[in-house]
Design a protein around this motif. Sequence first.
Motif, mmCIF file in Angstrom:
data_model
loop_
_atom_site.group_PDB
_atom_site.id
_atom_site.type_symbol
_atom_site.label_atom_id
_atom_site.label_comp_id
_atom_site.label_asym_id
_atom_site.label_seq_id
_atom_site.Cartn_x
_atom_site.Cartn_y
_atom_site.Cartn_z
ATOM 1 N N MET A 150 -50.289 99.637 -6.222
ATOM 2 C CA MET A 150 -51.868 99.532 -6.136
ATOM 3 C C MET A 150 -52.122 99.894 -4.648
ATOM 4 N N SER A 151 -53.147 100.696 -4.645
ATOM 5 C CA SER A 151 -53.613 101.072 -3.116
ATOM 6 C C SER A 151 -54.378 99.565 -2.564
ATOM 7 N N PRO A 152 -54.402 99.691 -1.366
ATOM 8 C CA PRO A 152 -55.151 98.728 -0.469
ATOM 9 C C PRO A 152 -56.392 98.408 -0.844
ATOM 10 N N ILE A 153 -57.259 99.789 -1.050
ATOM 11 C CA ILE A 153 -58.557 99.561 -1.628
ATOM 12 C C ILE A 153 -58.515 98.740 -3.036
ATOM 13 N N LYS A 154 -57.900 99.143 -3.954
ATOM 14 C CA LYS A 154 -57.795 98.531 -5.189
ATOM 15 C C LYS A 154 -57.661 97.131 -5.288
ATOM 16 N N LYS A 155 -56.582 96.553 -4.414
ATOM 17 C CA LYS A 155 -56.272 95.190 -4.029
ATOM 18 C C LYS A 155 -57.413 94.463 -3.371
ATOM 19 N N GLN A 156 -58.086 95.064 -2.386
ATOM 20 C CA GLN A 156 -59.403 94.349 -1.914
ATOM 21 C C GLN A 156 -60.331 94.235 -2.797
ATOM 22 N N GLN A 157 -60.524 95.289 -3.628
ATOM 23 C CA GLN A 157 -61.771 95.014 -4.924
ATOM 24 C C GLN A 157 -61.119 93.813 -5.825
ATOM 25 N N ASN A 158 -59.987 93.998 -6.108
ATOM 26 C CA ASN A 158 -59.404 93.057 -7.049
ATOM 27 C C ASN A 158 -59.787 91.646 -6.549
ATOM 28 N N LEU A 159 -59.430 91.439 -5.233
ATOM 29 C CA LEU A 159 -59.490 90.007 -4.421
ATOM 30 C C LEU A 159 -60.943 89.812 -4.463
ATOM 31 N N LYS A 160 -61.951 90.764 -4.222
ATOM 32 C CA LYS A 160 -63.444 90.696 -4.249
ATOM 33 C C LYS A 160 -63.900 90.063 -5.538
ATOM 34 N N ALA A 161 -63.357 90.773 -6.478
ATOM 35 C CA ALA A 161 -63.865 90.372 -7.814
ATOM 36 C C ALA A 161 -63.298 89.165 -8.187
ATOM 37 N N GLN A 162 -62.173 88.546 -7.961
ATOM 38 C CA GLN A 162 -61.664 87.263 -8.198
ATOM 39 C C GLN A 162 -62.627 86.151 -7.516
ATOM 40 N N ARG A 163 -62.811 86.458 -6.143
ATOM 41 C CA ARG A 163 -63.770 85.447 -5.423
ATOM 42 C C ARG A 163 -65.061 85.380 -6.092
ATOM 43 N N MET A 164 -65.563 86.516 -6.540
ATOM 44 C CA MET A 164 -67.058 86.493 -7.437
ATOM 45 C C MET A 164 -66.879 85.699 -8.615
ATOM 46 N N LEU A 165 -65.853 85.522 -9.248
ATOM 47 C CA LEU A 165 -65.513 84.950 -10.688
ATOM 48 C C LEU A 165 -65.611 83.543 -10.269
ATOM 49 N N SER A 166 -64.546 83.105 -9.269
ATOM 50 C CA SER A 166 -64.406 82.059 -8.886
ATOM 51 C C SER A 166 -65.945 81.152 -8.257
ATOM 52 N N THR A 167 -66.517 81.968 -7.625
ATOM 53 C CA THR A 167 -67.934 81.581 -7.015
ATOM 54 C C THR A 167 -68.877 81.412 -8.256
ATOM 55 N N ARG A 168 -69.017 82.267 -8.937
ATOM 56 C CA ARG A 168 -69.691 82.161 -10.503
ATOM 57 C C ARG A 168 -69.626 80.751 -11.128
ATOM 58 N N SER A 169 -68.040 80.566 -11.574
ATOM 59 C CA SER A 169 -67.740 79.404 -12.100
ATOM 60 C C SER A 169 -68.218 78.183 -11.264
ATOM 61 N N THR A 170 -68.128 78.207 -10.034
ATOM 62 C CA THR A 170 -68.281 76.939 -9.329
ATOM 63 C C THR A 170 -69.865 76.759 -9.364
ATOM 64 N N VAL A 171 -70.739 77.807 -9.164
ATOM 65 C CA VAL A 171 -72.246 77.797 -9.214
ATOM 66 C C VAL A 171 -72.401 77.266 -10.770
ATOM 67 N N LEU A 172 -72.082 77.818 -11.834
ATOM 68 C CA LEU A 172 -72.346 77.510 -12.838
ATOM 69 C C LEU A 172 -71.985 75.945 -13.253
ATOM 70 N N SER A 173 -70.808 75.599 -12.838
ATOM 71 C CA SER A 173 -70.269 73.923 -13.035
ATOM 72 C C SER A 173 -71.549 73.071 -12.297
ATOM 73 N N LEU A 174 -71.781 73.549 -11.065
ATOM 74 C CA LEU A 174 -72.897 72.703 -10.329
ATOM 75 C C LEU A 174 -74.011 72.658 -11.330
ATOM 76 N N TYR A 175 -74.547 73.753 -11.769
ATOM 77 C CA TYR A 175 -75.862 73.765 -12.399
ATOM 78 C C TYR A 175 -75.793 72.908 -13.505
ATOM 79 N N MET A 176 -74.425 72.994 -14.366
ATOM 80 C CA MET A 176 -74.588 72.145 -15.551
ATOM 81 C C MET A 176 -74.304 70.689 -15.033
#
Length: 134
Positions: free
Chosen positions: A1-27
């Motif tokens: 996997m290319s470094p750019i692809k890894k960076q995009q994957n990592l960013k997507a994982q952080r966004m999902l993690s942040t999204r779940s944290t925000v939704l759990s706080l909201y609930m």
Amino acid sequence: MSPIKKQQNLKAQRMLSTRSTVLSLYMRVFRIARAWQAQTGIAADTESERKYILQEARTLFRQNQQLTDQESIKRCIEECEARIEIGLHYKNPYPRATHLPPMGLATQKGRKLRVQQRLRKQAKPVYLQSHDET
């Protein structure tokens, strides 16, 4: 996997993690509002405090819905967690006062006023970051 692809994957994982944290706080805020009891024990007070909690949560979460900067999102999450803990501890859903003098000893114009405003902004507690100064 290319470094750019890894960076995009990592960013997507952080966004999902942040999204779940925000939704759990909201609930969590909605669960707290559902079970909230006013300290006075008066039904009208309980109802108005519940409405305040729900309205404040909706307003702030919608206001910050478009944030994309991870640092800004992190500050908002910290503010939400602090407000939840303070509200539960003191059994009061309303923000606590900051007890800062309106203008301190600064004159009405010039460098001292700007310094005073900057110091007031830095001294503002994390649980009041979303509120305008009064």
